[in-house]
Enzyme design. Structure first.
Site, PDB file in Angstrom:
ATOM      1  N   HIS A 143       5.639 -12.930   7.419  1.00  0.00           N
ATOM      2  CA  HIS A 143       5.842 -11.528   6.940  1.00  0.00           C
ATOM      3  C   HIS A 143       7.152 -11.367   6.037  1.00  0.00           C
ATOM      4  CE1 HIS A 143       6.286  -7.082   7.106  1.00  0.00           C
ATOM      5  NE2 HIS A 143       5.014  -7.055   7.514  1.00  0.00           N
ATOM      6  N   SER A 151       0.930  -1.198   0.075  1.00  0.00           N
ATOM      7  CA  SER A 151      -0.018   0.059  -0.017  1.00  0.00           C
ATOM      8  C   SER A 151       1.085   1.298   0.139  1.00  0.00           C
ATOM      9  CB  SER A 151      -0.948  -0.029   1.298  1.00  0.00           C
ATOM     10  OG  SER A 151      -0.291  -0.315   2.596  1.00  0.00           O
TER      11      SER A 151
END
Ligand code: CMX
Length: 434
Positions: free
Chosen positions: A316, A239
């Site tokens: 992650h 993002s």
């Protein structure tokens, strides 16, 4: 405006500091391996971001401050409350912990723009009812581009040095409205289209909780915490990177944040929070609605992996330890909902899944990320519509991305344009390399 004054003073010195880096233009700073390029540019140091830094083992620091430090140092509405999220925005933008007076000045500035224009409501209402809340959120944001001060000033011929100013103005106007847009989507989709007006006495974070319809001081605090935790995670995540990339073409904040939200809406990124709670509730359903035992969780986790799916909320790209954003939410749960059966399940999953992922041997990081914990807290306070969860993430993430791209313009960073080669060329490059 106090924030603008502060930035006006800071920007010239930061521009000077950047000149020192520009003078090092020919120095080599990294080595890129074939696997990194093919593997999604993992670990390539190709971006510069001052608002936050993500250490693989320590987690995020916002302008050098850890999450517990931010919780302690930022001004709060009341003694026992979580801090004002707008205090964090001030910190991201200036590098300084604001005074309460400074945060309240920002709250006042935001309130000037905290209304939802009818045309935005019309756009939202024109969308089919089964549109995903993230598609609605992104659409409402880009619909407001017509109000962009940046575009207006660009058309009037503003200089490059001035560009941060309308970027800041657009960011304030947009951020001021995001909770209203989000709450409108929530109540239109799930609460019989009955809407709750903003409360002028509430802060930006508390008001969001109020407009969602959860009148519980604990939930207001959770919302403040949530908005802080999800705000910024350096600039390489999908993002933030999207926002930076789009803004680098001198597209304004509305285009940049709308595009960033489209990236956040992917299940490997922000949508993982919706997927995660779904996974947890399916797990509990599978065992008749009760808290499953650790053995049962282990088997269920293996079933997920063996069917070729990921365990949402775990792993992650950068982190190699439990995400401190997970820990902060766990601490909130231990304080306010220690006996909740879903929280107990979340805790048991935490004890089981990392071992399973280690044995599975694929994920480089077997530990939970932020999304593994956020859903249970929302669910507990009655926000149970999972497909809305990424919108909450989006409101928060917009704080970080706007701070980053205001500085992009202040420092005059150029349009982003890496080089690509064909797969054949790339293979030859790799074969001929050391
Ligand atoms: N469950 C199962 N497999 C996983 C996994 C998980 N939670 N995490 C990683 N893996 C797998 C990857 O899919 C990859 O498999 P392939 O080799 O078959 O492609 C392998 O392990 C190596 O991946 P990695 O290098 O450890 O992880 P990446 O940097 O490629 O991806 C992430 C990171 C977050 C996309 C990945 O860990 C994942 O899919 N996690 C579950 C989704 C999730 O929680 N996303 C939210 C992240 C935080 C956020 O952005 O909001």
């Amino acid at each position: 405006m106090l924030l603008k004054e502060k930035l006006s003073a800071l920007i010239p010195q930061e521009r000077e500091a950047l000149k020192e880096i520009k003078a090092l233009a020919d120095k080599k700073v990294d080595e890129v391996k074939c696997g990194q390029v093919i593997g999604g540019m993992r670990g390539c140091k190709v971006l510069v971001c001052d608002t936050s830094y993500l250490d693989p083992y320590e987690g995020i620091r916002f302008r050098g401050y850890t999450i517990p430090e931010v919780q302690k140092l930022l001004p709060k509405p009341g003694e026992n409350d979580e801090p004002y999220p707008l205090g964090l925005w001030w910190l991201l933008l200036t590098g300084e912990i604001p005074t309460k007076e400074e945060v309240l000045s920002l709250e006042e500035e935001f309130k000037k723009y905290a209304y939802l224009p009818q045309y935005v409501i019309d756009v939202l209402r024109a969308m089919p009812a089964d549109s995903h809340p993230m598609a609605m959120f992104s659409t409402a944001i880009v619909a407001m581009e017509r109000e962009s001060q940046f575009r207006k000033r660009y058309d009037e011929g503003m200089t490059k040095a001035e560009m941060w100013e309308p970027m800041l103005e657009d960011s304030i106007r947009l951020l001021a409205r995001l909770p209203l847009i989000a709450a409108y989507i929530y109540r239109r989709k799930y609460k019989e289209d009955v809407h709750i007006p903003a409360d002028p006495n509430e802060d930006w974070g508390g008001n969001f909780a109020h407009m969602m319809g959860v009148e519980n001081p604990e939930y207001k605090n959770l919302m403040r915490l949530y908005l802080i935790l999800h705000s910024d995670h350096e600039s390489g995540n999908v993002s933030a990177h999207t926002g930076h990339l789009v803004a680098s073409a001198l597209s304004d904040v509305y285009y940049a944040i709308s595009a960033a939200m489209d990236g956040l809406a992917g299940p490997l990124h922000g949508l993982a929070n919706q997927e995660c709670l779904k996974w947890i509730l399916n797990l509990m359903d599978h065992f008749g609605g009760r808290t499953p035992t650790k053995e049962e969780i282990e088997k269920y986790a293996w079933d997920t992996l063996n069917s070729g799916r990921v365990i949402p909320g775990y792993g992650h790209a950068v982190l190699r330890k439990t995400d401190p954003r997970y820990t902060a939410q766990r601490e909130f749960a231990l304080k306010y909902l220690p006996d909740d059966p879903i929280f107990k399940t979340v805790s048991n999953i935490y004890e089981v899944v990392p071992e399973v992922l280690k044995q599975h041997g694929k994920a480089k990081n077997p530990w939970p990320n932020v999304d593994a914990h956020s859903g249970v807290l929302q669910y507990y306070y009655g926000v149970r519509e999972f497909d809305f969860y990424t919108v909450l993430f989006g409101v928060s993430r917009a704080l970080g991305i706007t701070a980053q791209i205001i500085w992009d313009r202040a420092l005059g960073y150029p349009i982003e344009r890496p080089k690509s080669v064909t797969r054949q060329m790339f293979k030859e490059l790799a074969e001929n390399a050391e």
